[in-house]
Design a protein around this motif. Structure first.
Motif, PDB file in Angstrom:
ATOM      1  N   CYS A 125      -2.885   1.941  -8.812  1.00 31.92           N
ATOM      2  CA  CYS A 125      -4.095   1.467  -8.090  1.00 31.92           C
ATOM      3  C   CYS A 125      -3.920   1.289  -6.522  1.00 31.92           C
ATOM      4  CB  CYS A 125      -4.265   0.003  -8.341  1.00 31.92           C
ATOM      5  SG  CYS A 125      -5.049  -0.289 -10.154  1.00 31.92           S
ATOM      6  N   VAL A 126      -2.637   1.006  -5.965  1.00 37.50           N
ATOM      7  CA  VAL A 126      -2.301   1.090  -4.801  1.00 37.50           C
ATOM      8  C   VAL A 126      -2.261   2.604  -4.447  1.00 37.50           C
ATOM      9  CG1 VAL A 126      -0.521   0.868  -2.960  1.00 37.50           C
ATOM     10  CG2 VAL A 126      -0.835  -0.952  -4.493  1.00 37.50           C
ATOM     11  N   TRP A 172      -4.067   5.337  -5.277  1.00 38.86           N
ATOM     12  CA  TRP A 172      -5.237   5.789  -5.411  1.00 38.86           C
ATOM     13  C   TRP A 172      -6.217   4.977  -4.601  1.00 38.86           C
ATOM     14  CZ3 TRP A 172      -6.065  10.424  -7.248  1.00 38.86           C
ATOM     15  CH2 TRP A 172      -5.059  11.085  -8.067  1.00 38.86           C
ATOM     16  N   ARG A 173      -5.916   3.837  -3.768  1.00 39.21           N
ATOM     17  CA  ARG A 173      -6.804   3.283  -3.352  1.00 39.21           C
ATOM     18  C   ARG A 173      -7.859   3.667  -2.445  1.00 39.21           C
ATOM     19  NH1 ARG A 173      -2.249   2.172  -0.422  1.00 39.21           N
ATOM     20  NH2 ARG A 173      -2.095   1.595   1.585  1.00 39.21           N
ATOM     21  N   TRP A 174      -7.576   4.557  -1.337  1.00 40.33           N
ATOM     22  CA  TRP A 174      -8.181   5.166  -0.626  1.00 40.33           C
ATOM     23  C   TRP A 174      -9.119   6.273  -1.208  1.00 40.33           C
ATOM     24  CZ3 TRP A 174      -9.216   3.021   3.663  1.00 40.33           C
ATOM     25  CH2 TRP A 174      -8.682   2.175   4.402  1.00 40.33           C
ATOM     26  N   ALA A 213     -11.661   4.160  -2.907  1.00 38.11           N
ATOM     27  CA  ALA A 213     -12.772   3.762  -1.722  1.00 38.11           C
ATOM     28  C   ALA A 213     -13.831   4.659  -1.548  1.00 38.11           C
ATOM     29  CB  ALA A 213     -11.990   3.101  -0.893  1.00 38.11           C
ATOM     30  N   ALA A 259     -10.032   0.492  -6.054  1.00 35.34           N
ATOM     31  CA  ALA A 259      -9.838   0.481  -4.634  1.00 35.34           C
ATOM     32  C   ALA A 259      -9.523  -1.210  -4.081  1.00 35.34           C
ATOM     33  CB  ALA A 259     -10.943   0.978  -3.670  1.00 35.34           C
ATOM     34  N   GLY A 298      -6.177  -2.098  -5.680  1.00 33.18           N
ATOM     35  CA  GLY A 298      -5.066  -1.416  -4.908  1.00 33.18           C
ATOM     36  C   GLY A 298      -4.879  -2.283  -3.428  1.00 33.18           C
ATOM     37  N   PHE A 299      -5.939  -2.728  -2.831  1.00 34.61           N
ATOM     38  CA  PHE A 299      -5.809  -3.350  -1.658  1.00 34.61           C
ATOM     39  C   PHE A 299      -5.432  -4.658  -1.803  1.00 34.61           C
ATOM     40  CE2 PHE A 299      -9.039  -0.382  -0.144  1.00 34.61           C
ATOM     41  CZ  PHE A 299      -8.321   0.605   0.850  1.00 34.61           C
ATOM     42  N   ARG A 356      -1.535  -4.312  -2.507  1.00 35.70           N
ATOM     43  CA  ARG A 356      -0.877  -3.859  -1.212  1.00 35.70           C
ATOM     44  C   ARG A 356      -0.871  -4.743  -0.070  1.00 35.70           C
ATOM     45  NH1 ARG A 356       2.003  -2.852   2.466  1.00 35.70           N
ATOM     46  NH2 ARG A 356       2.444  -0.846   3.399  1.00 35.70           N
TER      47      ARG A 356
END
Length: 385
Positions: A240-241, A243-245, A248, A291, A294-295, A298
């Motif tokens: 998830c971290v 692929w977060r961007w 998003a 996203a 992930g955020f 992180r």
């Protein structure tokens, strides 16, 4: 399954708090959009749909993912699956029963008075009409209204308990880790949601009736189970971290397509566009969730002094917020205020009312279980020397 305690994820706590804050503003917005709701402002506007659609696709699915994660943590600390199920039943069904019997009735009364010509006062309605277990003015009474989420969460907890007892969880967890630690994190859930929103139920609506809500169950139950498995999966959290961007950006693109359709000069979307619209909804739904997780992993997985109070207050706020919105909107209707002033007063009154409800309820020992709070420990009485 493993009994190793799941550490608290502060980032998901912040996501849960933020999601419920969004929910309050969203339900205030329901007073102004042309969608059906229990109280409607005279200042309704079609454009108000656009900001609502920014969160409509993912807000509830995210809550089910976070609830699944929390359920894993609770299960590892419970005295077996039966003890877990009993604890969750007490924490969910007691406030659900209290909410349906006491908190929700004013919403139904306001809707009947303002939209169906009901002439009775609230006390008469509550005593004589609310518990009819039938329809009045097309409204089913008694009503779940916004508390459908609690009912669904309990049903999914039942499914989870059966699954934990029936499945060899260690193997299932390993398969989950292998599958979702790579690009399948985006592809597999997204393919499933595209089937739901673009193929099986294009432009469909949830009913919030647990016996007749296939579309919602197909979406929310997998989200809940995903969150449960995620709680034991460092590789998938790391994915998830990672692929977060991209996630998003895909979520923004999905919302952009929906905006383009809603802003089209021809008005309502043509029928041939429904599958594409549903696919965009699915993209926005899942990629935004990935996203945000992930955020949260992180950047937001840290504690703060106010977090404990906010996480405890979420359930009481959820229980009472919609009733406050509906009653305040009902009282504001004759005042002739502008739409902006109405909106600001509704938000301020709802937050203040929820806070008062929580602060008062948490201090009264018999009330705490009714509003979704853990019972206070009994004081220890020491013998006199």
């Amino acid at each position: 399954m493993s009994r190793v305690p799941i550490p608290r994820h502060y980032g998901l706590d912040w996501l849960r708090v933020a999601a419920f804050a969004i929910l309050i503003v969203y339900h205030v917005g329901m007073v102004f959009v042309p969608w059906g709701f229990h109280a409607k402002s005279a200042h309704g506007a079609d454009w108000a749909i656009l900001p609502m659609l920014a969160v409509n696709a993912w807000r509830l699915s995210l809550l089910f993912v976070v609830s699944g994660y929390a359920s894993r943590a609770l299960l590892t600390r419970a005295p077996g699956v039966g003890g877990f199920l009993w604890q969750r039943t007490a924490r969910l069904l007691v406030p659900l029963a209290f909410g349906v019997a006491v908190v929700v009735p004013p919403q139904s009364w306001v809707e009947l008075v303002t939209q169906h010509g009901y002439r009775g006062g609230f006390p008469s309605f509550w005593v004589h009409d609310y518990f009819r277990f039938g329809r009045l003015g097309g409204i089913v009474l008694p009503a779940l209204n916004h508390l459908w989420f609690v009912a669904y969460l309990w049903l999914y907890t039942l499914v989870l308990a059966v699954a934990v007892m029936a499945v060899r969880w260690r193997g299932a967890q390993a398969a989950f880790d292998r599958l979702f630690a790579g690009p399948a994190l985006l592809v597999v859930p997204l393919a499933w949601l595209v089937c739901i929103h673009a193929w099986w139920f294009p432009m469909g609506y949830e009913t919030h009736d647990p016996l007749h809500d296939v579309m919602a169950h197909l979406s929310y139950l997998p989200a809940f189970l995903f969150g449960f498995a995620l709680a034991g999966s460092a590789p998938v959290l790391a994915a998830c971290v990672r692929w977060r961007w991209p996630a998003a950006l895909l979520g923004i693109a999905g919302y952009g397509f929906i905006l383009a359709v809603e802003l089209a000069p021809d008005g309502e979307a043509p029928r041939w566009l429904y599958p594409a619209y549903g696919a965009a909804h699915a993209v926005q739904q899942w990629t935004t969730i990935v996203a945000l997780i992930g955020f949260a992993e992180r950047h937001w997985n840290r504690d703060a002094r106010v977090r404990q109070m906010l996480t405890e207050a979420v359930f009481p706020f959820y229980l009472v917020h919609q009733t406050i919105i509906v009653l305040v909107a009902y009282w504001l209707i004759p005042a002739g205020l502008s739409g902006g002033v109405e909106f600001a007063l509704l938000v301020a009154a709802t937050v203040a009312g929820c806070l008062l409800f929580y602060i008062a309820g948490r201090r009264i020992r018999p009330v705490r279980p009714l509003i979704g709070l853990r019972p206070l420990p009994h004081p220890v009485h020491r013998a006199m020397p």
